[in-house]
Design an enzyme around this catalytic site. Sequence first.
Site, PDB file in Angstrom:
ATOM      1  N   HIS A 272      45.473  46.291  49.975  1.00 44.65           N
ATOM      2  CA  HIS A 272      46.124  45.561  49.076  1.00 44.65           C
ATOM      3  C   HIS A 272      46.971  46.529  48.140  1.00 44.65           C
ATOM      4  O   HIS A 272      47.664  45.719  47.444  1.00 44.65           O
ATOM      5  CB  HIS A 272      45.439  44.562  48.238  1.00 44.65           C
ATOM      6  CG  HIS A 272      44.834  43.247  49.067  1.00 44.65           C
ATOM      7  ND1 HIS A 272      45.598  42.358  49.204  1.00 44.65           N
ATOM      8  CD2 HIS A 272      43.626  43.050  49.578  1.00 44.65           C
ATOM      9  CE1 HIS A 272      45.062  41.302  49.950  1.00 44.65           C
ATOM     10  NE2 HIS A 272      43.850  41.726  50.117  1.00 44.65           N
ATOM     11  N   LYS A 463      53.968  38.038  35.956  1.00 45.59           N
ATOM     12  CA  LYS A 463      52.979  39.095  36.858  1.00 45.59           C
ATOM     13  C   LYS A 463      52.201  40.089  35.865  1.00 45.59           C
ATOM     14  O   LYS A 463      52.605  40.035  34.566  1.00 45.59           O
ATOM     15  CB  LYS A 463      53.872  40.006  37.800  1.00 45.59           C
ATOM     16  CG  LYS A 463      54.965  40.838  37.303  1.00 45.59           C
ATOM     17  CD  LYS A 463      55.731  41.296  38.593  1.00 45.59           C
ATOM     18  CE  LYS A 463      56.605  39.927  39.009  1.00 45.59           C
ATOM     19  NZ  LYS A 463      56.495  40.061  40.663  1.00 45.59           N
ATOM     20  N   ARG A 464      51.212  40.748  36.363  1.00 49.30           N
ATOM     21  CA  ARG A 464      50.406  41.603  35.415  1.00 49.30           C
ATOM     22  C   ARG A 464      51.495  42.760  34.909  1.00 49.30           C
ATOM     23  O   ARG A 464      52.387  42.926  35.744  1.00 49.30           O
ATOM     24  CB  ARG A 464      49.297  42.394  36.561  1.00 49.30           C
ATOM     25  CG  ARG A 464      48.204  41.567  36.706  1.00 49.30           C
ATOM     26  CD  ARG A 464      47.508  40.857  35.764  1.00 49.30           C
ATOM     27  NE  ARG A 464      46.776  41.840  34.941  1.00 49.30           N
ATOM     28  CZ  ARG A 464      45.612  42.106  35.011  1.00 49.30           C
ATOM     29  NH1 ARG A 464      44.727  41.757  35.861  1.00 49.30           N
ATOM     30  NH2 ARG A 464      44.914  43.023  34.280  1.00 49.30           N
ATOM     31  N   LYS A 469      55.703  47.438  38.167  1.00 49.47           N
ATOM     32  CA  LYS A 469      56.316  46.271  37.974  1.00 49.47           C
ATOM     33  C   LYS A 469      57.481  46.342  37.259  1.00 49.47           C
ATOM     34  O   LYS A 469      58.295  45.219  37.350  1.00 49.47           O
ATOM     35  CB  LYS A 469      55.397  45.106  37.774  1.00 49.47           C
ATOM     36  CG  LYS A 469      54.336  44.904  38.770  1.00 49.47           C
ATOM     37  CD  LYS A 469      53.236  43.927  38.413  1.00 49.47           C
ATOM     38  CE  LYS A 469      51.890  43.989  39.114  1.00 49.47           C
ATOM     39  NZ  LYS A 469      52.306  43.188  40.705  1.00 49.47           N
ATOM     40  N   THR A 571      52.899  37.493  45.840  1.00 45.48           N
ATOM     41  CA  THR A 571      53.306  36.091  46.187  1.00 45.48           C
ATOM     42  C   THR A 571      53.943  35.256  45.263  1.00 45.48           C
ATOM     43  O   THR A 571      54.199  34.089  45.841  1.00 45.48           O
ATOM     44  CB  THR A 571      51.556  35.584  46.396  1.00 45.48           C
ATOM     45  OG1 THR A 571      50.932  35.943  45.225  1.00 45.48           O
ATOM     46  CG2 THR A 571      50.781  36.217  47.595  1.00 45.48           C
ATOM     47  N   LYS A 575      56.343  31.902  45.766  1.00 51.11           N
ATOM     48  CA  LYS A 575      56.278  30.594  45.297  1.00 51.11           C
ATOM     49  C   LYS A 575      57.531  30.442  44.627  1.00 51.11           C
ATOM     50  O   LYS A 575      57.906  29.070  44.445  1.00 51.11           O
ATOM     51  CB  LYS A 575      55.129  30.501  44.010  1.00 51.11           C
ATOM     52  CG  LYS A 575      53.693  30.883  44.801  1.00 51.11           C
ATOM     53  CD  LYS A 575      52.699  31.548  43.520  1.00 51.11           C
ATOM     54  CE  LYS A 575      51.364  31.760  44.216  1.00 51.11           C
ATOM     55  NZ  LYS A 575      50.575  32.644  43.280  1.00 51.11           N
TER      56      LYS A 575
END
Length: 739
Positions: A272, A463-464, A469, A571, A575
């Site tokens: 992952h 998100k985290r 990111k 993910t 969504k």
Amino acid sequence: MRLFTRCLELGLDMEELRDIEEDAGLGNGGLGRLAACFLDSMATLGLAAYGYGIRYEYGIFNQKIRNGCQVEEADDWLRYGNPWEKARPEYMLPIHFYGHVETTAAGHKWVDTQVVLAMPYDTPIPGYRNNTVNTMRLWSARAPNDFKLHNFNVGDYIEAVLDRNLAENITRVLYPNDNFFEGKELRLKQEYFLVAATLQDVVRRFKSSKIGSRDPVRTSFEMFPEKVAIQLNDTHPALAIPELMRILVDIEKLEWDKAWDITCRTCAYTNHTVLPEALERWPVFMFEQLLPRHLLIIYDINHRHLDRIAAKFPGDVDRLRRMSLIEESDPKRINMAHLCVVGSHTVNGVARIHSELVRKTVFKDFYEVDPEKFQNKTNGVTPRRWLLLCNPALSDIITEKIGDGFHSDLQQLQKLLPFVDNEIFIRQVAKVKQENKLNLASYLQKVTQQQINLDSIFDVQVKRIHEYKRQLLNCLHAITLYNRLKSAPSQDFFPRTIMIGGKAAPGYHMAKLIIRLITSVGHVINNDAAVNDKLKVIFLENYRVSLAEKVIPAADLSEQISTAGTEASGTGNMKFMMNGALTIGTMDGATVEMAEEAGQDNLFIFGLSVNEVEEMDRKGYNAKEYYERLPELKMAVDQIQNGFFSPAQPGLFQDLVHMLLNHDRFKVFADFEAYVQCQERVSKLYKNPREWTRMVIRNIAASGKFSSDRTIAQYASDIWGVEPSGVKIPPPNEPPFQE
């Protein structure tokens, strides 16, 4: 309906009850939520499957923002109990730790161990309209009644009770680090506790199953890989490989080679992440103390593995070093990802570009030896939760146009394409989005006391919080918009509400500093009356599933802006897509495949590609070059550095600026110019509501691939060797199957 009627009789509001229920504290970001989607899909597809995990007493922490800083509070999600679970004490199992290994003529014996009991709690996982119910079994640690009983005999009652608590601490709290390995003994205990309890349970069920066996209790394990498939969801359950070997060799008395063949044909591994800091590397000394038998098994696995590699590549000592399960560092460490690859029959990534990187970089040497092992399985999300449940109004108007087949076959959303130019449908989609924005704005007004402009672009990144990111890129853009508004107040500017949410790992200094910067920038912008109706920056406190169900249906723009080659899949991007948000993003993770499905013109793609990032790494990335060349970037960075957003603490963000200028692995400045230009395209299109909504419909229609039903069907056929069942089990009030 009966439950709803009963609530009315009791004077209870169903919606209030739903809001009171705690989010289950079982997952740590995207990986836990993905597992929940997979469980839903396995039940919906009629697959006989169990989901195993730990019943954490305290889940991922609750995030509070105080004075702009993240503060962690315990997530006591079980304080009122959990009505959906059932304790199963009859299946309680012993788990062993510590001790030592004795070698005898009969083999190895792990003796003088400390025992902790694993109590299972079962939660039903219903399929969608097929009357199939699978089980999620979560393990909770319990001290045995005779735990250090000798302490009672000498009168030290208090110490004995406290020791019981130490044993039960194993499942007390979820480690909150995601994408970062933290080598603590308690975490290793948790990983082995989960694996040991689960494998005992799996072996018990296999041995007691009558299908394919005439024995009262199975004694042969020949059929084990045909009856059992174990999917290792990242390296956290990697100990399943040596633990299954221990069971087969030490307890069931199989020969090593036979046991190894069964283990490899049973286990498969999903990777992952490609981030090196996230890969688990446990110190050997920790295994020596905690799991001495498993250390010997891992040494044996490694010895045979390296013999095989040496035979294939004679004289290549460096290759042996790279491929060894044991890293000869100080201290020596066990590479759990290497263990997973060696002990599994299949290795998969979770998006096509990620799987390519896994083959080319992380496991390049292993791919050269066993290329047939490696596959891709692009992630997906369950449309039942992430469309039908969280966005019923959108689901209803889609059902009105194409029927309800998309509930369990999301590819049917393609039937929406003929309605791209249907004026009634365009207005319906736009109206649903506006209603969802109103719902979110009402909620945010309560919790933040901020008035939200419903006509603004809802620009969302949730998100985290992590450097890769690139919430910092989003923040720099917000500052740039603010500076433009201040320098030219009368310019044509489309209103924008930037929402950023996510939790930082408690020990991750830079991530917590990023949150502090976002809240500080928001404080300045939101309190400036000159820009107040045109620009807002909102930090979404304590982002979690129940908040996501409000945010995602309301978003206009979905930020997927990680450096190309760093996000395995994502993910949240899926969504947002199926809920009618357009994506601004790099060609990273599953966003690449989203662009293929919808057409790249229907997403806002910008930034360096994976190949360009790799080339920049080879040549060297010079952040200061961009800083000097781009005036808007320089102005924003200088404001952060000089305390414009932190006047009471001018040097607050020095570490952050120093990182951006001198050692930013994720190249924020390199993509800044392209990102700002791409955001201008977003604003331009949003000014044309009809064209924007037409693009939204194209995205919704193209999101069918990203159902977890498709992902699980591929796992089932390509890895587990089973096929989904379309059989609908009759409900209890109907007669059973008839010929």
